[in-house]
Each structure stands twice: as structure tokens, then as C-alpha cells.
Design a protein around this motif. Sequence first.
Motif, PDB file in Angstrom:
ATOM      1  N   SER A 173     -43.452   5.726  -0.726  1.00  0.00           N
ATOM      2  CA  SER A 173     -43.820   5.114   0.549  1.00  0.00           C
ATOM      3  C   SER A 173     -44.012   3.605   0.421  1.00  0.00           C
ATOM      4  N   SER A 174     -44.674   3.168  -0.652  1.00  0.00           N
ATOM      5  CA  SER A 174     -44.891   1.732  -0.818  1.00  0.00           C
ATOM      6  C   SER A 174     -43.577   1.005  -1.057  1.00  0.00           C
ATOM      7  N   THR A 175     -42.650   1.606  -1.803  1.00  0.00           N
ATOM      8  CA  THR A 175     -41.347   0.966  -2.014  1.00  0.00           C
ATOM      9  C   THR A 175     -40.610   0.811  -0.699  1.00  0.00           C
ATOM     10  N   GLY A 176     -40.677   1.832   0.151  1.00  0.00           N
ATOM     11  CA  GLY A 176     -40.038   1.724   1.458  1.00  0.00           C
ATOM     12  C   GLY A 176     -40.610   0.594   2.281  1.00  0.00           C
ATOM     13  N   LEU A 177     -41.926   0.457   2.273  1.00  0.00           N
ATOM     14  CA  LEU A 177     -42.553  -0.604   3.059  1.00  0.00           C
ATOM     15  C   LEU A 177     -42.263  -1.985   2.473  1.00  0.00           C
ATOM     16  N   TYR A 178     -42.311  -2.111   1.151  1.00  0.00           N
ATOM     17  CA  TYR A 178     -41.971  -3.400   0.539  1.00  0.00           C
ATOM     18  C   TYR A 178     -40.524  -3.779   0.849  1.00  0.00           C
ATOM     19  N   THR A 179     -39.628  -2.804   0.822  1.00  0.00           N
ATOM     20  CA  THR A 179     -38.219  -3.095   1.104  1.00  0.00           C
ATOM     21  C   THR A 179     -38.027  -3.524   2.552  1.00  0.00           C
ATOM     22  N   ALA A 180     -38.727  -2.860   3.476  1.00  0.00           N
ATOM     23  CA  ALA A 180     -38.644  -3.273   4.884  1.00  0.00           C
ATOM     24  C   ALA A 180     -39.114  -4.708   5.050  1.00  0.00           C
ATOM     25  N   LEU A 181     -40.194  -5.078   4.356  1.00  0.00           N
ATOM     26  CA  LEU A 181     -40.667  -6.455   4.406  1.00  0.00           C
ATOM     27  C   LEU A 181     -39.615  -7.411   3.855  1.00  0.00           C
ATOM     28  N   GLY A 182     -38.954  -7.017   2.764  1.00  0.00           N
ATOM     29  CA  GLY A 182     -37.892  -7.851   2.201  1.00  0.00           C
ATOM     30  C   GLY A 182     -36.734  -8.033   3.163  1.00  0.00           C
ATOM     31  N   ILE A 183     -36.349  -6.962   3.845  1.00  0.00           N
ATOM     32  CA  ILE A 183     -35.256  -7.045   4.816  1.00  0.00           C
ATOM     33  C   ILE A 183     -35.619  -7.993   5.954  1.00  0.00           C
ATOM     34  N   LEU A 184     -36.819  -7.850   6.490  1.00  0.00           N
ATOM     35  CA  LEU A 184     -37.230  -8.715   7.599  1.00  0.00           C
ATOM     36  C   LEU A 184     -37.301 -10.176   7.168  1.00  0.00           C
ATOM     37  N   THR A 185     -37.751 -10.406   5.932  1.00  0.00           N
ATOM     38  CA  THR A 185     -37.777 -11.775   5.407  1.00  0.00           C
ATOM     39  C   THR A 185     -36.368 -12.331   5.288  1.00  0.00           C
ATOM     40  N   LEU A 204     -40.841   1.729  -9.580  1.00  0.00           N
ATOM     41  CA  LEU A 204     -41.727   1.351 -10.678  1.00  0.00           C
ATOM     42  C   LEU A 204     -42.473   0.058 -10.361  1.00  0.00           C
ATOM     43  N   HIS A 205     -41.754  -0.955  -9.899  1.00  0.00           N
ATOM     44  CA  HIS A 205     -42.402  -2.239  -9.615  1.00  0.00           C
ATOM     45  C   HIS A 205     -43.363  -2.112  -8.433  1.00  0.00           C
ATOM     46  N   ALA A 206     -42.950  -1.337  -7.413  1.00  0.00           N
ATOM     47  CA  ALA A 206     -43.830  -1.143  -6.263  1.00  0.00           C
ATOM     48  C   ALA A 206     -45.111  -0.421  -6.669  1.00  0.00           C
ATOM     49  N   GLN A 207     -44.986   0.573  -7.543  1.00  0.00           N
ATOM     50  CA  GLN A 207     -46.174   1.298  -7.979  1.00  0.00           C
ATOM     51  C   GLN A 207     -47.123   0.391  -8.757  1.00  0.00           C
ATOM     52  N   ILE A 208     -46.551  -0.473  -9.601  1.00  0.00           N
ATOM     53  CA  ILE A 208     -47.380  -1.426 -10.353  1.00  0.00           C
ATOM     54  C   ILE A 208     -48.075  -2.382  -9.385  1.00  0.00           C
ATOM     55  N   ALA A 209     -47.340  -2.834  -8.363  1.00  0.00           N
ATOM     56  CA  ALA A 209     -47.956  -3.717  -7.364  1.00  0.00           C
ATOM     57  C   ALA A 209     -49.087  -3.005  -6.634  1.00  0.00           C
ATOM     58  N   MET A 210     -48.933  -1.706  -6.374  1.00  0.00           N
ATOM     59  CA  MET A 210     -49.977  -0.953  -5.706  1.00  0.00           C
ATOM     60  C   MET A 210     -51.208  -0.760  -6.590  1.00  0.00           C
ATOM     61  N   MET A 211     -51.052  -0.914  -7.898  1.00  0.00           N
ATOM     62  CA  MET A 211     -52.209  -0.850  -8.798  1.00  0.00           C
ATOM     63  C   MET A 211     -53.132  -2.044  -8.599  1.00  0.00           C
ATOM     64  N   ASP A 212     -52.603  -3.128  -8.108  1.00  0.00           N
ATOM     65  CA  ASP A 212     -53.357  -4.248  -7.572  1.00  0.00           C
ATOM     66  C   ASP A 212     -54.528  -4.650  -8.463  1.00  0.00           C
ATOM     67  N   PHE A 213     -55.776  -4.470  -7.986  1.00  0.00           N
ATOM     68  CA  PHE A 213     -56.928  -4.992  -8.725  1.00  0.00           C
ATOM     69  C   PHE A 213     -57.122  -4.285 -10.062  1.00  0.00           C
ATOM     70  N   GLN A 214     -56.665  -3.032 -10.168  1.00  0.00           N
ATOM     71  CA  GLN A 214     -56.789  -2.336 -11.450  1.00  0.00           C
ATOM     72  C   GLN A 214     -55.913  -3.017 -12.507  1.00  0.00           C
ATOM     73  N   ALA A 215     -54.661  -3.309 -12.126  1.00  0.00           N
ATOM     74  CA  ALA A 215     -53.752  -3.973 -13.066  1.00  0.00           C
ATOM     75  C   ALA A 215     -54.192  -5.405 -13.337  1.00  0.00           C
ATOM     76  N   ALA A 216     -54.658  -6.106 -12.295  1.00  0.00           N
ATOM     77  CA  ALA A 216     -55.091  -7.502 -12.478  1.00  0.00           C
ATOM     78  C   ALA A 216     -56.314  -7.584 -13.384  1.00  0.00           C
ATOM     79  N   ARG A 217     -57.202  -6.609 -13.300  1.00  0.00           N
ATOM     80  CA  ARG A 217     -58.368  -6.596 -14.202  1.00  0.00           C
ATOM     81  C   ARG A 217     -57.918  -6.543 -15.652  1.00  0.00           C
ATOM     82  N   TYR A 218     -56.931  -5.713 -15.931  1.00  0.00           N
ATOM     83  CA  TYR A 218     -56.446  -5.606 -17.315  1.00  0.00           C
ATOM     84  C   TYR A 218     -55.747  -6.888 -17.759  1.00  0.00           C
TER      85      TYR A 218
END
Length: 398
Positions: A173-185, A204-218
Motif C-alpha cells: 500500500s505504501s509503495t502504491g501511494l509513494y508511486t502516485a505521489l511520484g507520478i503527480l510530481t 523494499l525502499h517504501a517499507q524502509i521509508a515507512m520505518m521512519d523514526f525507528q530507522a532514523a533512531r538506528y
Amino acid sequence: MPHIPISPALQRFRVLDLSRVRAGPTCVRMLADFGADVIRIEPPPGIDPNEAMFAADRWNGDFQNLNRNKRSLTLNLKREEGREVLRSLVEQADVVVENWRPDVKARLGVDYESLRAINPRIILASISGFGQDGPYARRPGFDQIVQGMGGLMSVTGLPGQGPVRAGLAVADSSTGLYTALGILTALLEREVSGEGQWVHASLLHAQIAMMDFQAARYLNDGDVPVQEGNDHPTSCPMGLFAANDGTFNLGAAGEGNWKRFCLVLGRQDWLDDADYATEKLRVRHRRKLNEVIQEVFREQSVAHWVDLLNAAGVPAGPVYSVPQMFEDPQVQHLQAARTVQAWQGGERTLISQPVTLTRTPAAIARTAPGWGEHTDEVLREAGYDDAAIARLHAEGVV
């Protein structure tokens, strides 16, 4: 019937949807709901060995929800005649969305350079499991595989129970939404440059982006996220608590919420306790704090605590089943579910767009199309006469 825009927001754009499964259809649904002319292009029956999984059961709620507001054209791209039809459609299109392996794109002439040669304004949106190049580029990718590789399963679930899959398709779902944002851009940028471009996203990249504050903390603090169950990893008190008739979520994070929480419960002593003086200290002493809070909450019902806390400005909410969720008065007020007349009779109830535009809102005008329901009308729009259309049918191209 020809395309009738359901919203003026994107009505000037035509999108060719070659995608399947979830991420691609999620992306394209976003565009369709805001009025783009979306043509779902799929093989005729009997061509795709996976059609039972992706296309055959068109009445089920999932397929209907993903593919509403689209038209359907069947096209056998294994035949040169089918690829010729696709090229004629690309001439008139603004966006092509696909989720094929890179080698399949090139073989069928749906790579960006081939499409750009036909229409320099075309935007190709490619969705993959792991990226368009690199060591995993040809690997198949499904949501659960990527939940594991993208770190989500390592932080989901109760401490010590082992990796747990999230209960929804987060990566898809997040990949679909990120891609829609890319298309509109890309469409916005095209208004300046006059040229299309290649937009691509991976699960894979979308899932990592969705990790957000968890990934940024690391990455920045070296703090390795782990399973925390229903507790928030960096805020306290925040989590699931039991009332005398069920469970509810509390979100008393931050000093303001903490103070209001203690006062509404009549527990000034918690504000005076040195162990709870700061958020970090409350996280450190989480077990002890949760235990004393739990003693209080067992005295009353979920409804009592949710009403009391929200009235005091402290976030709290019940834990619903899916039926309970749709029965909630705020959910009904938001019209999160919309019922629409189906093409084959009867009705389907679908999930509405969660984004509201006040002047050009999204809408759900029709359910997912029948298999190849709009083949002839799309071909006529592309310039094929009745004799040519009959020949394409006779030869199994459409």
C-alpha cells in the motif's frame, strides 16, 4: 460507454494500467478516483497462468475496491499485433504504470526509452519488489517478504515472541501511494519542461521509508529498535490498557499530556514522583508506571475512560474489530465506506478516498470493470474501425 470524468481534478490525463496484485492498482486507484481516464490493460482469459489469482474473481471486495473507476481492455502482449495496439494507446496517453521485471519490460517494448520514442511526454511508472537494478532486481517481491527484509517484522509483536507480520499490506500500500505521489510530481514538472520521465519505486525502499523514526533512531543514534508489543518505544505512558469490560489505547505522551493525565485521574503523586519526572525516566520505569496506571483503569469501563480522558485533552480510544470500526459515528460521518451500483447488477461497498479536496473531490462512480468490458470502445477511441476490431477479436489479440 466512454470515459465520464468523476472529478475534474485529473480529468485531462489518461493512464494505462498494466499493473496487478496490490501496489500498482493502489497507485492507479488514487488517480482514477480523482478523475483520470484509467484503462486497465490485462491479458484475455487463458493467457496468464496466474489469472485465477489476479483477474478471474472480479466480484470479490478486494478486486472491486482496488479497481473501481477504471475501464478494462484485454490485450495479448505476447503477440506483435497486441504490442502494436499498446503503442497506439501510448501515443495518446500521459502515464503508463507497470510492475514487470526489467527484462520483461524491455522484451515487450514497455521500457522507458521505447515508450519515450513513441511519446516524449509519457511518464512511465514502474513498481518492483527490490528496484530496477542491483543484485535483487530480478527477484519476485511480495508484501510479507519485504516486511521481513524491511525491518517491520522485527519490531512488530510482543517482546521475545519472534518476528510478526503486520496485519495489513504495509509495503504494497505504501509503495502504491509513494508511486502516485511520484507520478503527480512528474506531471507537474512536465508542465514546465514538456517532457515525461521514468518514475520508479520498490516495495523494499517504501517499507524502509515507512520505518521512519525507528530507522532514523538506528542510523543517527545507534538505537536498535526491538519488539515493544503495545508500548511505544520512546514515549510513556502510551499503549494498551485494560478497563473492566475491555481494552483501550492511551496516548499520554509529552509533558503536557502527562500533566493533564495525572490531574484528571486525581494522581498528583505521580507528578511528584522523581521516577516519572521526564519522558525518558517514564520510559525507563515503564513497567512500574504501567502497573499503577493499570490498577486505576480496572475500576471503570472503556467508555468511561475514553470519554473522561478525551474531555481532558488526553488522547485515548477504543480497540475496534472491523465491524465495530465501521459502526463508529465518526467513521460514518467521514463516509469512509461508499456504496456504488455494480455493472453486473447489485451493489458493492468500497472504501472511499481518505484525502478530501474541497472544490474537486474524489468520487466512486462505478465498480471494477468486467474483463475486457471496454475493449471495443477503447479501440475505437484509438482509431480502429469495426472491421479492424473484429479482426483483433478473431485472431485472439484482444
